[in-house]
Design a protein around this motif. Sequence first.
Motif, PDB file in Angstrom:
ATOM      1  N   ILE A 146       0.843  -1.202   0.000  1.00  0.00           N
ATOM      2  CA  ILE A 146       0.000   0.000   0.000  1.00  0.00           C
ATOM      3  C   ILE A 146       0.878   1.253   0.000  1.00  0.00           C
ATOM      4  O   ILE A 146       1.997   1.227   0.512  1.00  0.00           O
ATOM      5  CB  ILE A 146      -0.978   0.021   1.208  1.00  0.00           C
ATOM      6  N   PRO A 147       0.416   2.353  -0.596  1.00  0.00           N
ATOM      7  CA  PRO A 147       1.229   3.571  -0.658  1.00  0.00           C
ATOM      8  C   PRO A 147       1.438   4.191   0.722  1.00  0.00           C
ATOM      9  O   PRO A 147       0.546   4.134   1.574  1.00  0.00           O
ATOM     10  CB  PRO A 147       0.429   4.511  -1.562  1.00  0.00           C
ATOM     11  N   PHE A 148       2.603   4.758   0.929  1.00  0.00           N
ATOM     12  CA  PHE A 148       2.942   5.369   2.214  1.00  0.00           C
ATOM     13  C   PHE A 148       2.007   6.547   2.509  1.00  0.00           C
ATOM     14  O   PHE A 148       1.749   7.378   1.643  1.00  0.00           O
ATOM     15  CB  PHE A 148       4.393   5.856   2.186  1.00  0.00           C
ATOM     16  N   GLY A 149       1.503   6.584   3.735  1.00  0.00           N
ATOM     17  CA  GLY A 149       0.724   7.734   4.172  1.00  0.00           C
ATOM     18  C   GLY A 149      -0.752   7.699   3.845  1.00  0.00           C
ATOM     19  O   GLY A 149      -1.481   8.643   4.175  1.00  0.00           O
ATOM     20  N   GLN A 206     -15.154 -11.378  -5.467  1.00  0.00           N
ATOM     21  CA  GLN A 206     -15.052 -10.561  -6.682  1.00  0.00           C
ATOM     22  C   GLN A 206     -13.922  -9.527  -6.556  1.00  0.00           C
ATOM     23  O   GLN A 206     -13.243  -9.199  -7.525  1.00  0.00           O
ATOM     24  CB  GLN A 206     -16.380  -9.843  -6.961  1.00  0.00           C
ATOM     25  N   ALA A 207     -13.713  -9.012  -5.343  1.00  0.00           N
ATOM     26  CA  ALA A 207     -12.670  -8.001  -5.120  1.00  0.00           C
ATOM     27  C   ALA A 207     -11.266  -8.565  -5.325  1.00  0.00           C
ATOM     28  O   ALA A 207     -10.304  -7.804  -5.509  1.00  0.00           O
ATOM     29  CB  ALA A 207     -12.801  -7.413  -3.718  1.00  0.00           C
ATOM     30  N   MET A 208     -11.120  -9.886  -5.337  1.00  0.00           N
ATOM     31  CA  MET A 208      -9.819 -10.510  -5.626  1.00  0.00           C
ATOM     32  C   MET A 208      -9.329 -10.124  -7.022  1.00  0.00           C
ATOM     33  O   MET A 208      -8.136 -10.148  -7.305  1.00  0.00           O
ATOM     34  CB  MET A 208      -9.929 -12.039  -5.530  1.00  0.00           C
ATOM     35  N   ALA A 209     -10.268  -9.749  -7.906  1.00  0.00           N
ATOM     36  CA  ALA A 209      -9.910  -9.368  -9.278  1.00  0.00           C
ATOM     37  C   ALA A 209      -9.108  -8.063  -9.316  1.00  0.00           C
ATOM     38  O   ALA A 209      -8.505  -7.736 -10.341  1.00  0.00           O
ATOM     39  CB  ALA A 209     -11.168  -9.223 -10.136  1.00  0.00           C
ATOM     40  N   PHE A 210      -9.090  -7.305  -8.207  1.00  0.00           N
ATOM     41  CA  PHE A 210      -8.331  -6.055  -8.171  1.00  0.00           C
ATOM     42  C   PHE A 210      -6.861  -6.271  -7.821  1.00  0.00           C
ATOM     43  O   PHE A 210      -6.118  -5.303  -7.667  1.00  0.00           O
ATOM     44  CB  PHE A 210      -8.956  -5.078  -7.165  1.00  0.00           C
ATOM     45  N   ASP A 211      -6.441  -7.519  -7.686  1.00  0.00           N
ATOM     46  CA  ASP A 211      -5.017  -7.789  -7.437  1.00  0.00           C
ATOM     47  C   ASP A 211      -4.180  -7.160  -8.548  1.00  0.00           C
ATOM     48  O   ASP A 211      -4.388  -7.437  -9.728  1.00  0.00           O
ATOM     49  CB  ASP A 211      -4.780  -9.306  -7.402  1.00  0.00           C
ATOM     50  N   GLY A 212      -3.244  -6.279  -8.174  1.00  0.00           N
ATOM     51  CA  GLY A 212      -2.416  -5.580  -9.156  1.00  0.00           C
ATOM     52  C   GLY A 212      -2.927  -4.204  -9.531  1.00  0.00           C
ATOM     53  O   GLY A 212      -2.275  -3.494 -10.308  1.00  0.00           O
ATOM     54  N   VAL A 213      -4.090  -3.787  -9.002  1.00  0.00           N
ATOM     55  CA  VAL A 213      -4.660  -2.477  -9.356  1.00  0.00           C
ATOM     56  C   VAL A 213      -3.735  -1.366  -8.851  1.00  0.00           C
ATOM     57  O   VAL A 213      -3.067  -1.504  -7.826  1.00  0.00           O
ATOM     58  CB  VAL A 213      -6.086  -2.315  -8.770  1.00  0.00           C
ATOM     59  N   ASN A 214      -3.701  -0.262  -9.598  1.00  0.00           N
ATOM     60  CA  ASN A 214      -2.844   0.865  -9.232  1.00  0.00           C
ATOM     61  C   ASN A 214      -3.596   1.811  -8.290  1.00  0.00           C
ATOM     62  O   ASN A 214      -4.659   2.315  -8.619  1.00  0.00           O
ATOM     63  CB  ASN A 214      -2.403   1.612 -10.495  1.00  0.00           C
ATOM     64  N   PHE A 215      -3.011   2.033  -7.116  1.00  0.00           N
ATOM     65  CA  PHE A 215      -3.583   2.964  -6.142  1.00  0.00           C
ATOM     66  C   PHE A 215      -2.490   3.923  -5.691  1.00  0.00           C
ATOM     67  O   PHE A 215      -1.519   3.515  -5.063  1.00  0.00           O
ATOM     68  CB  PHE A 215      -4.161   2.191  -4.953  1.00  0.00           C
TER      69      PHE A 215
END
Length: 421
Positions: A113-116, A167-176
């Motif tokens: 996860i992104p810092f902060g 279904q949310a497992m499909a977001f593996d690799g999503v850019n945040f």
Amino acid sequence: MGEERDQERDKDRRRSDHKRHHSRSRSHSRDRWKRSHSRERRKSDSKKRRRKASMYWDIAPPGFEHITPLQYKAMQAAGQIPATLVAAPGIATVPVVGSTITRQARRLYVGNIPFGCSEQEMMDFFNAQMHVCCFSQAEGSPVLACQINLDKNFAFLEFRSIDETTQAMAFDGVNFKGQSLKIRRPHDYQPMPGMSETPNMNVPGVVSTVVQDSPHKIFIGGLPNYLNEDQIRELLMSFGQLRAFNLVKDSATGLSKGYAFCEYLDIGITDQAIAGLNGMQLGDKKLIVQRASVGAKNTTMAVPVQIQVPGLTLSGGAGPPTEVLCLMNMVLPEELEDDEEYEDILEDIREECNKYGVVKSIEIPRPIEGVDVPGCGKVFVEFNSVIDCQKAQQNLTGRKFADRVVVTSYFDPDRYHRREF
């Protein structure tokens, strides 16, 4: 009269200053192959000159950071994106399953996860994503809670239903926020009887961080340690969209072990990518690229045996030689929109390629808004002879252009002249 003469002198001085500045900036652009910082300066200058909209989002709406406007329009046309970010009317509400028996089946681990970032930001992001991709089964928020561990850089999300969690497992690799999230089941996860364990839909533009064992799983060995995940992914995506990608790292240090696995969305380009990448010289190393053994457990494998493709010369890593060279991973579509920047890039490439032979023609397909332009993002250089083209291929492969590692492959001259890019 005196005032008019002073004004004329001021105009002459400004014109001469402009000419000196222009010639100086042109000389800087010739260092594009050697120094990436001159490229960055020209990009920032061109952005000041260019006031037209970028091909990609200037400010991406929540949940759309990972797709381009073209993909967004395609999803709209296919009915995958609703007009508002709520579930369709008439769908039954989803009961919140609060028992401790099902809690582990309604939780997901989110790594990298992104810092902060805050817990509310994570919840807002995933709730928007669930509605946008039509994974939500009712109005309201599918994500009930979020817990972030800042020390170890991960979070846990709790969903209201088991099916929405899956279904949310499909977001593996999503850019945040610039980070590629890793989404996994918790260690205490126990499958629920009669419930699916895998999502039944893919998210366009999202590259999974888990490469499943299959005949199309590709092993990439001999990767220099200085290449990060984004650079390697960019190199691989020169051949096509990835379904999944994983750079293997040391669990203690987090450093690259020098090999990775991937799978392409279009399995038909697997052989083409292997042929184009295998044997490529990157710094003092040569890539070893082949199909991975299905179900192989020993990931600390020795040098794999090279795949032999009939009629294909793999020693050069670029296929059978022709007089046309395709250069990939060099330019981005948005860099080609501005006429002046396009001319500078064209001149830089022509000047460098002329060192290795006679260049007959160059084609750099430019983006057209709302149109999927074939070959956009690639550069095609036609040489006077196959020997000249081979010399250029050997000298340009693995070089850096605008701080991107150049990938090369030979291209069919007939297709080049028919502009079938």
